[in-house]
Design an enzyme around this catalytic site. Sequence first.
Site, PDB file in Angstrom:
ATOM      1  N   LYS A 182     -45.605  15.659 115.268  1.00  0.00           N
ATOM      2  CA  LYS A 182     -45.290  14.378 115.900  1.00  0.00           C
ATOM      3  C   LYS A 182     -45.880  13.235 115.069  1.00  0.00           C
ATOM      4  O   LYS A 182     -45.217  12.268 114.756  1.00  0.00           O
ATOM      5  CB  LYS A 182     -45.846  14.388 117.332  1.00  0.00           C
ATOM      6  CG  LYS A 182     -45.571  13.132 118.095  1.00  0.00           C
ATOM      7  CD  LYS A 182     -46.068  13.241 119.533  1.00  0.00           C
ATOM      8  CE  LYS A 182     -46.125  11.867 120.158  1.00  0.00           C
ATOM      9  NZ  LYS A 182     -46.579  11.862 121.534  1.00  0.00           N
ATOM     10  N   GLU A 237     -54.132  20.538 109.960  1.00  0.00           N
ATOM     11  CA  GLU A 237     -53.629  21.897 109.741  1.00  0.00           C
ATOM     12  C   GLU A 237     -52.214  21.870 109.161  1.00  0.00           C
ATOM     13  O   GLU A 237     -51.899  22.549 108.182  1.00  0.00           O
ATOM     14  CB  GLU A 237     -53.593  22.682 111.067  1.00  0.00           C
ATOM     15  CG  GLU A 237     -54.949  22.976 111.679  1.00  0.00           C
ATOM     16  CD  GLU A 237     -55.454  21.880 112.606  1.00  0.00           C
ATOM     17  OE1 GLU A 237     -55.024  20.706 112.464  1.00  0.00           O
ATOM     18  OE2 GLU A 237     -56.291  22.190 113.471  1.00  0.00           O
ATOM     19  N   GLY A 295     -46.705  16.042 122.742  1.00  0.00           N
ATOM     20  CA  GLY A 295     -46.566  17.226 121.883  1.00  0.00           C
ATOM     21  C   GLY A 295     -46.248  18.482 122.682  1.00  0.00           C
ATOM     22  O   GLY A 295     -45.351  19.251 122.333  1.00  0.00           O
ATOM     23  N   ARG A 296     -46.958  18.696 123.773  1.00  0.00           N
ATOM     24  CA  ARG A 296     -46.784  19.934 124.549  1.00  0.00           C
ATOM     25  C   ARG A 296     -45.513  19.921 125.386  1.00  0.00           C
ATOM     26  O   ARG A 296     -45.221  20.885 126.079  1.00  0.00           O
ATOM     27  CB  ARG A 296     -48.018  20.199 125.407  1.00  0.00           C
ATOM     28  CG  ARG A 296     -48.433  19.034 126.294  1.00  0.00           C
ATOM     29  CD  ARG A 296     -49.851  19.235 126.825  1.00  0.00           C
ATOM     30  NE  ARG A 296     -50.358  18.109 127.591  1.00  0.00           N
ATOM     31  CZ  ARG A 296     -50.951  17.048 127.067  1.00  0.00           C
ATOM     32  NH1 ARG A 296     -51.108  16.950 125.764  1.00  0.00           N
ATOM     33  NH2 ARG A 296     -51.418  16.077 127.832  1.00  0.00           N
ATOM     34  N   GLU A 341     -54.251  21.420 128.398  1.00  0.00           N
ATOM     35  CA  GLU A 341     -54.338  20.147 127.681  1.00  0.00           C
ATOM     36  C   GLU A 341     -53.910  19.000 128.609  1.00  0.00           C
ATOM     37  O   GLU A 341     -54.358  17.870 128.457  1.00  0.00           O
ATOM     38  CB  GLU A 341     -53.461  20.169 126.413  1.00  0.00           C
ATOM     39  CG  GLU A 341     -53.826  19.087 125.411  1.00  0.00           C
ATOM     40  CD  GLU A 341     -53.192  19.271 124.041  1.00  0.00           C
ATOM     41  OE1 GLU A 341     -53.880  19.740 123.106  1.00  0.00           O
ATOM     42  OE2 GLU A 341     -52.000  18.951 123.885  1.00  0.00           O
ATOM     43  N   HIS A 364     -53.727  48.028 131.072  1.00  0.00           N
ATOM     44  CA  HIS A 364     -54.605  48.979 130.387  1.00  0.00           C
ATOM     45  C   HIS A 364     -55.735  48.265 129.661  1.00  0.00           C
ATOM     46  O   HIS A 364     -56.366  48.833 128.773  1.00  0.00           O
ATOM     47  CB  HIS A 364     -53.777  49.834 129.429  1.00  0.00           C
ATOM     48  CG  HIS A 364     -52.729  50.611 130.158  1.00  0.00           C
ATOM     49  ND1 HIS A 364     -52.976  51.852 130.719  1.00  0.00           N
ATOM     50  CD2 HIS A 364     -51.463  50.281 130.495  1.00  0.00           C
ATOM     51  CE1 HIS A 364     -51.883  52.270 131.337  1.00  0.00           C
ATOM     52  NE2 HIS A 364     -50.950  51.328 131.218  1.00  0.00           N
ATOM     53  N   LYS A 376     -62.027  17.190 115.978  1.00  0.00           N
ATOM     54  CA  LYS A 376     -61.302  16.802 114.753  1.00  0.00           C
ATOM     55  C   LYS A 376     -62.163  15.851 113.923  1.00  0.00           C
ATOM     56  O   LYS A 376     -62.269  15.982 112.708  1.00  0.00           O
ATOM     57  CB  LYS A 376     -60.010  16.065 115.109  1.00  0.00           C
ATOM     58  CG  LYS A 376     -58.914  16.921 115.693  1.00  0.00           C
ATOM     59  CD  LYS A 376     -57.649  16.059 115.850  1.00  0.00           C
ATOM     60  CE  LYS A 376     -56.631  16.708 116.753  1.00  0.00           C
ATOM     61  NZ  LYS A 376     -55.525  15.825 117.121  1.00  0.00           N
TER      62      LYS A 376
HETATM   63  O1  F6P Z   1     -54.714  18.612 118.871  1.00  0.00           O
HETATM   64  C1  F6P Z   1     -53.898  18.316 119.924  1.00  0.00           C
HETATM   65  C2  F6P Z   1     -52.551  17.839 119.518  1.00  0.00           C
HETATM   66  O2  F6P Z   1     -52.556  16.456 119.421  1.00  0.00           O
HETATM   67  C3  F6P Z   1     -51.501  18.339 120.501  1.00  0.00           C
HETATM   68  O3  F6P Z   1     -51.419  17.568 121.622  1.00  0.00           O
HETATM   69  C4  F6P Z   1     -50.301  18.366 119.654  1.00  0.00           C
HETATM   70  O4  F6P Z   1     -49.304  19.147 120.240  1.00  0.00           O
HETATM   71  C5  F6P Z   1     -50.870  18.949 118.393  1.00  0.00           C
HETATM   72  O5  F6P Z   1     -52.135  18.362 118.277  1.00  0.00           O
HETATM   73  C6  F6P Z   1     -50.058  18.724 117.151  1.00  0.00           C
HETATM   74  O6  F6P Z   1     -49.880  17.370 116.874  1.00  0.00           O
HETATM   75  P1  F6P Z   1     -48.780  16.883 115.863  1.00  0.00           P
HETATM   76  O7  F6P Z   1     -47.449  17.290 116.381  1.00  0.00           O
HETATM   77  O8  F6P Z   1     -48.920  15.388 115.796  1.00  0.00           O
HETATM   78  O9  F6P Z   1     -49.048  17.506 114.527  1.00  0.00           O
END
Ligand code: F6P
Length: 545
Positions: free
Chosen positions: A203, A209, A263-264, A349, A380, A508
Amino acid sequence: MKPAAHLILDQLKKSHVEQEGLRIADLFEQDSGRFDRFSANCGDILFDYSKTGIDAETRGLLFELAAAAGLNEKRKALFDGEIVNVTEGRAVQHMALRSSVDQSVMLEGEDVVPAVLGVRDRMVRFATDVRSGRIAGKGGAFTDIVNIGIGGSDLGPVMATAALAPDHDGPRTHFVSNVDGADILDVLKRVDPAKTLFLVASKTFTTQETMTNAATARAWLVAALGEDAVGDHFAALSTALDKTGAFGIADDRTFGFWDWVGGRYSVWSAIGLSLMIAVGPEKFERFLAGARAVDEHFQTSQMESNVPVLMALVGIWHRNICGYDTHAVLPYDQHLHRFPAYLQQLDMESNGKRIDLNGDEVSTATGPIVWGEPGTNGQHAFYQLIHQGTSVIPADFLIAAHPAEPVGDHHEKLAANAFAQTEALMFGKTVKQVEETLREQGLAADEIARLAPHKVFPGNRPTCTFLYPRLTPFILGQLIALYEHKVFVQGAIWNINSFDQWGVELGKELAGELLPMVKGEKDAEGRSGSTQGLLAAYHAMRNTA
Ligand code: F6P
């Protein structure tokens, strides 16, 4: 929570105390029609909450609680596009992403549906052309799609493509999320650069990452095919259109969405492109249609038959009245194996909050710890604790009537296990029943006395069951949207903002500060003794082979 809602919560707690000793099984004795009265349908999905301790009186109070918390007004504000995400100053309109052509969704005086449909049309054309090979890589038609994203830019597509595995007829899909290099390297080992398309899903297009993985993928591709391959082998899914170009991704390979999509909640947007490529645009449309049907159901059904509202109220009962800390999601559907992980982000979240909309500390517990694994595997592993442990864990069971992949009597066995578990959790096994079984097995009295306590199941452990015909794209869309709206209803009752996520920021920030220390570019002066010790040990280990 609003004072009026608090009063009702107190009444609920009083009823709960008065009910002390009343078991879920007794509720069925008292009411032979309990199953019909304590289950509801959303389209083809049956939601059974009869195996909980909620009775007609407490359910009535829970409805009053929702009303006193202003649920109707808050739901209207959500769908009307008001700024409900107050800490980020945003409306929340992921529902608009699943709009059909005849709908309009006004945000700040503008209908956003044409823009949504515009991006969706571009996705459809792109997905169709990738699937047919009209859009291809340097080595021909794409055989592999790698979605690089994390959190909401990963879990939705990863969960949904797994859920719809039998519907795949497009290129293979892979998902890379972790900044641990093992994640991307494991995927790169398996794919041919000349036939691989990378979708950089973020987003913000700043997430550490994702940007790290995207840079690694880009370098790998350039090493194999040269710089000019980037344009053909990358696409971007993002709201940050200014940043995607700088990465080398052309505008016609960039699929946007909007800041009113959390995002979620973004699997319905361009973030779902990997799913669309995997299963095809028609099935993706069915997926959206399932969610759209739930939006309608949520807005128009009375509380008594409104499944997301009922799901939320059952959760409130367990969390705030019974005091249960966790909530297990147990899909008896192998293809839903990532559904619990998806719901962890959606629920935790969203509702893992301790400050309410007024900026005050909440006075009740909010979101539970959500966890789970598919059945029967969990049986199990951790079901021992669910049956006989000291914590009561309310659980959702999910099962299809028809198997996704029929073979022999596997599905009948799967279903029997699901139904058996909810029955065992409710009835348990008394000491008398245990002793009788042991006697029948011919054990001596002292042996019976020694073993019996270990074999007792306390029972009275609540479960809900979702039964659906089969896991189609439509049903999957429905299931996700049901949980989305459940989370919204609970947030509304707790009077919290379910749409921000400040709790993920501190880690972060600190990771940013620590990176130069980990790299040995800066010393760790001023950090905690533990961090200094860990960094020193880390460097010592790194200096040995
Ligand atoms: O770390 C949380 C978050 O902001 C989530 O809410 C989001 O889905 C994810 O990181 C990834 O964010 P982005 O789509 O901006 O890379």
